[in-house]
Design an enzyme around this catalytic site. Structure first.
Site, PDB file in Angstrom:
ATOM      1  N   GLU A   1      61.693  47.122  47.373  1.00  0.00           N
ATOM      2  CA  GLU A   1      61.753  45.658  47.444  1.00  0.00           C
ATOM      3  C   GLU A   1      63.193  45.160  47.650  1.00  0.00           C
ATOM      4  OE1 GLU A   1      58.884  43.618  44.922  1.00  0.00           O
ATOM      5  OE2 GLU A   1      58.058  45.539  44.315  1.00  0.00           O
TER       6      GLU A   1
ATOM      7  N   ASP B   1      50.776  38.240  44.047  1.00  0.00           N
ATOM      8  CA  ASP B   1      51.651  39.388  43.804  1.00  0.00           C
ATOM      9  C   ASP B   1      52.256  39.284  42.396  1.00  0.00           C
ATOM     10  OD1 ASP B   1      53.112  41.691  44.123  1.00  0.00           O
ATOM     11  OD2 ASP B   1      53.922  41.164  46.079  1.00  0.00           O
TER      12      ASP B   1
HETATM   13  C1  BGC Z   1      54.900  44.217  45.190  1.00  0.00           C
HETATM   14  C2  BGC Z   1      53.514  44.576  45.645  1.00  0.00           C
HETATM   15  C3  BGC Z   1      52.847  45.454  44.635  1.00  0.00           C
HETATM   16  C4  BGC Z   1      52.863  44.792  43.281  1.00  0.00           C
HETATM   17  C5  BGC Z   1      52.225  45.607  42.187  1.00  0.00           C
HETATM   18  C6  BGC Z   1      54.927  43.725  43.777  1.00  0.00           C
HETATM   19  O1  BGC Z   1      56.218  43.574  43.309  1.00  0.00           O
HETATM   20  O2  BGC Z   1      55.428  43.229  46.036  1.00  0.00           O
HETATM   21  O3  BGC Z   1      53.587  45.203  46.893  1.00  0.00           O
HETATM   22  O4  BGC Z   1      51.544  45.742  45.040  1.00  0.00           O
HETATM   23  O5  BGC Z   1      54.187  44.537  42.904  1.00  0.00           O
HETATM   24  O6  BGC Z   1      53.026  46.662  41.800  1.00  0.00           O
HETATM   25  C1  BGC Z   2      56.956  46.860  38.475  1.00  0.00           C
HETATM   26  C2  BGC Z   2      56.504  46.910  39.902  1.00  0.00           C
HETATM   27  C3  BGC Z   2      56.580  45.559  40.443  1.00  0.00           C
HETATM   28  C4  BGC Z   2      57.962  44.963  40.243  1.00  0.00           C
HETATM   29  C5  BGC Z   2      58.037  43.564  40.738  1.00  0.00           C
HETATM   30  C6  BGC Z   2      58.338  46.274  38.392  1.00  0.00           C
HETATM   31  O1  BGC Z   2      58.763  46.207  37.053  1.00  0.00           O
HETATM   32  O2  BGC Z   2      56.957  48.125  37.923  1.00  0.00           O
HETATM   33  O3  BGC Z   2      55.208  47.397  40.017  1.00  0.00           O
HETATM   34  O4  BGC Z   2      56.264  45.600  41.775  1.00  0.00           O
HETATM   35  O5  BGC Z   2      58.352  45.008  38.905  1.00  0.00           O
HETATM   36  O6  BGC Z   2      59.221  42.928  40.464  1.00  0.00           O
END
Ligand code: BGC
Ligand code: BGC
Length: 858
Positions: free
Chosen positions: A537, A336
């Protein structure tokens, strides 16, 4: 072939090894030697708990040969590039070519050329640039086309104009696996229209503690519902192997995530620790993976979270021994977003541990270049064995081959690519609207007030009524789902717009009042649309299930409508079950609409009858999550019978012909409201929020605690005066007399860990007004215990602001980190210090997500 042992080094024979040996890639002795840590992990694993799965996508010898031939031609540099994924905002096509990068992604809120309104043709054009870069052979390389992945988690939600479906929690309430298949198909086609190859979906989390900020990404608390959906979504996205649909021009790669146990972390903490037994890990969180693997899912994303303290991103026993060997997964595992950075011994720039544990592709969105150089060095030094690298590359190439990528033309020349009409096509929107209708759950319908006749005077209120961004939630055109306006949803319809159309068409009268009870014609009925604001998140993690209604705006509206004798239907927008008893009590009917997405008209379809009074659409949704009786019932799951005492059980949902009167409910939430701090907000309404305390100090040893009225520091060098912005005393004015050095601090005895927020790009924001520009230095600092702090000179920023006017200043948290703050130990969120005359007023201090409005670091 029968599995005997779990890994090569423990039992000297295993399925995957024999298999790899068969295709001539790997010999047992070449595997990296286990560390003590690996052995400890492996000891926790009992292979009998996990099933052997036969994927519906079989090993194809032609594919294997093709992959082996390519692999044999690749240099080590090309192989290392192949296993890295970078974010489109952080890599150019030229760099992708130079480093032979295997994949890119667009993180939430990242668009081609930074343009949120980029068209399908513009997306496909960027895909062409990357495609051309990756297939370029002018340097003598093999030229492997790269894969572009995107979080199309409720439709192609990063693209303006796309059809945005309800978030998974609403789809779970629809309880219709076949609908999932259609949604998967449509999503795949819309993603194809932008020229991309892969969606980071489905999320197969089975959420067990609804405090988790990703609860809405889960179909259900019930493993069987998630498992039933898994097959349909995967087949919807990828097509079915052996049929022409498989990976054809309207299908693409699916990605089951986040392996494994993400929905079962302790206290529902994002990226937290799952403490289930191994059997529970499979029974609750693993069943859907078994189904997805069988359905042929080609990519699995490892979870940020841990199992019994060991991070999944470096969990060799679960990634390699269980997933790849016992469950027979032969696609690739991706980590991830920057997840490797949190592994012991790793940084964003380097992490052999993750690769050795079984991660095949590293999502190193920003630091991909350093990661490339360091990984190359680790392969050279033997810290990463060539056999492991070859295995990772083989898996990636196998998936690329199976997806048809090697036989493709450039992205923009593929069927539908660049075709704007595919996005939000009427037929797609119709399915999304159907999904909205089916996701609605009716919790209360006293005196059978629903369905409403549209030939009435209808008043629509609430901040969710006419806000497509709010009704769509997180992962919508930005990571957090914030910052969107109506103009960002050309193919969307708000809930109010749907109601207005239904009522007007039938000859009724409708008015929108939003946040006050005002109307020109006395309403027969009011519809109040309200609920959670968008989050994603960890930003959505909660300490309890209280619905936060800022200043009780909606409760006051409900009460006022009641006082005027107007019956109210509540339409509740939410990413999870919340304790809303006072709202249930104050409404005649209560409909949970979850996060329905762009087709808000689906609400009116159900809530109103046809003009002749006959039912238009029945209400059929049923809770796929149990609904709590108190705000403390966050781990309420129907399969745990012991003490299961919900307000509404899983499966609950009234039908229009149910004659059920909900009696007045207790309004005791179970928590002492005065003890609750709002997470991420430190100062509001003139007061620091718990556990933060405001103190002032000058040269005198005694700090003064500021509570309530106006205060002065001991030697009168600093004053803190209550001033008004929006309402009486909602702000603090700090006046430095210049007599001696003096400071005001927001401190806490509890230590705050905001390292996650800092890594995630969040910011620190202050709403302030310069009353008198400092004559010299005025500093702000954040502190992290004895002798630990980071100072940022504030005067240069203040000098840019107009005196006497309120303004918002935001800095990325990383500015404080760069200034020396240990983000995991923050105990002073802000200190303002000066020795000069100055005066500023502060209205609000909080963590912010508007990344666009950051000040540069000093
Ligand atoms: C998320 C994932 C996601 C990835 C890409 C991460 O922070 O946990 O679910 O696919 O970012 O954006
Ligand atoms: C991104 C997301 C990612 C996240 C994780 C963001 O800055 O745009 O895609 O999931 O960071 O922390």
């Amino acid at each position: 072939m029968k599995l005997k042992g779990l890994s090569c080094y423990t039992k000297k024979a295993s399925f995957a090894l024999t298999l790899l040996a068969t295709v001539g890639l790997l010999a047992c002795s070449d595997l990296p030697q286990p560390t003590e840590h690996d052995t400890a992990q492996a000891a926790q694993i009992n292979p009998d708990v996990w099933p052997s799965i036969q994927s519906s996508v079989p090993k194809d010898l032609k594919v294997e040969k093709r992959v082996a031939t390519l692999l044999a031609k690749m240099t080590v540099e090309e192989k290392v590039g192949q296993i890295i994924q970078a974010n489109i905002g952080n890599i150019t096509a030229e760099e992708a070519k130079q480093y032979n990068i295997g994949s890119v992604l667009n993180g939430g809120g990242h668009f081609p050329k930074g343009n949120k309104h980029a068209t399908a043709a513009e997306w496909a054009a960027l895909a062409d640039d990357f495609y051309a870069a990756s297939t370029d052979k002018s340097d003598g390389g093999v030229g492997i086309p790269l894969l572009w992945g995107s979080d199309a988690v409720h439709g192609h939600n990063n693209m303006v104009g796309a059809t945005i479906f309800p978030h998974n929690i609403g789809l779970g309430a629809a309880n219709e696996p076949l609908l999932m298949r259609e949604i998967g198909e449509i999503t795949a086609k819309e993603v194809r229209a932008s020229g991309l190859d892969w969606t980071f979906a489905p999320t197969l989390a089975v959420v067990r503690d609804d405090r988790w900020g990703r609860t809405y990404e889960s179909y259900s608390e019930t493993p069987e519902i998630v498992a039933a959906y898994a097959k349909q979504v995967v087949e919807g996205i990828q097509g079915v192997y052996g049929q022409p649909s498989f990976m054809d021009e309207v299908h693409l790669l699916a990605n089951a995530k986040h392996f494994i146990g993400d929905g079962g972390t302790y206290e529902g903490k994002d990226q937290g620790d799952n403490r289930d037994s191994e059997q529970q890990l499979f029974d609750i969180h693993g069943k859907a993976y078994a189904v997805a693997l069988e359905a042929g899912v080609q990519i699995v994303m490892a979870s940020f979270s841990s199992w019994k303290g060991d991070k999944l991103t470096a969990h060799k026993a679960l990634l390699t021994d269980v997933l790849k060997e016992k469950m027979g997964f032969d696609g690739f595992v991706i980590s991830d977003w920057n997840a490797h950075a949190s592994i012991n011994g790793c940084t964003p720039d380097v992490c052999a541990e993750a690769i050795n544990a079984g991660i095949d592709m590293i999502m190193a969105p920003v630091t991909w270049k350093a990661f490339y150089h360091n990984t190359l060095a680790q392969v050279t030094s033997g810290k990463i064995k060539m056999t492991r690298l070859n295995d990772a590359v083989t898996r990636i190439l196998r998936v690329k081959a199976r997806s048809g990528l090697f036989d493709q033309v450039k992205p923009s020349a593929r069927a539908y690519a660049g075709d704007q009409n595919v996005l939000g096509a009427p037929a797609h929107r119709a399915v999304a609207r159907e999904a909205v209708r089916k996701s609605l759950v009716l919790l209360k319908n006293n005196q059978s007030i629903l369905p409403l006749n549209p030939k009435q005077n209808v008043l629509v209120l609430g901040d969710g009524a006419d806000d497509i961004g709010k009704q769509s939630g997180g992962w919508t055109l930005s990571w957090q789902g914030t910052g969107n306006t109506k103009a960002d949803f050309p193919n969307g319809e708000s809930i109010y717009e749907g109601i207005a159309a239904a009522v007007t068409d039938a000859g009724g009268h409708v008015e929108l009042a939003s946040t006050t009870v005002t109307y020109t014609r006395k309403p027969d009925v009011a519809i109040l649309v309200y609920g959670e604001d968008p989050y994603a998140e960890f930003q959505g993690d909660k300490k309890n299930l209280l619905y936060v209604d800022q200043e009780q705006t909606n409760l006051k509206l409900l009460k006022e409508l009641k006082a005027q004798g107007i019956p109210v239907v509540s339409v509740f927008l939410t990413g999870r079950p919340l304790w809303v008893n006072p709202y249930l009590n104050a409404s005649e009917a209560f409909v949970v609409a979850w996060l329905p997405g762009t087709q808000g008209g689906g609400v009116a379809d159900v809530v109103f009858t046809q003009a002749d009074g006959s039912i238009h659409y029945p209400i059929t949704g049923a809770l796929s999550f149990s609904w709590p009786k108190t705000a403390l019932q966050f781990a309420l799951n129907s399969d745990i019978q012991h003490g299961y005492d919900p307000l509404f059980a899983q499966g609950y949902g009234l039908r229009f012909n149910d004659k059920s009167e909900l009696a007045q409910l207790s309004e005791d939430s179970g928590i002492d409201l005065s003890t609750i701090a709002s997470e991420g907000i430190y100062f509001k309404d003139g007061r620091p929020l718990k556990p933060w305390v405001l103190t002032m100090k000058d040269n005198s040893a005694l700090p003064v605690v500021v509570e309530g009225g106006d205060f002065q520091s001991t030697n009168h060098a600093l004053k803190a005066i209550l001033v008004d912005r929006h309402k009486q005393g909602d702000s603090r004015q700090f006046v430095w007399t210049g007599k001696e050095r003096a400071s005001a601090s927001f401190n806490s005895e509890e230590v705050l860990d905001i390292s996650r927020q800092s890594r995630g790009g969040l910011g620190f924001g202050i709403q302030l007004r310069v009353d008198a520009l400092p004559k010299g230095e005025l500093n702000m600092s954040m502190s992290c215990g004895e002798g630990c702090q980071g100072v940022i000179p504030l005067t240069p920023y203040l000098s840019t602001l107009p005196v006497g006017q309120w303004a918002q200043l935001n800095w990325p948290l990383t500015c404080f980190e760069a200034a020396g703050v240990d983000m995991s130990k923050v105990n002073g969120i802000l200190t303002l210090e000066a020795q000069t005359q100055a005066s500023i007023s502060v209205n609000d201090i909080r963590i912010v997500t508007q990344q666009a409005h950051y000040q540069p670091c000093p």
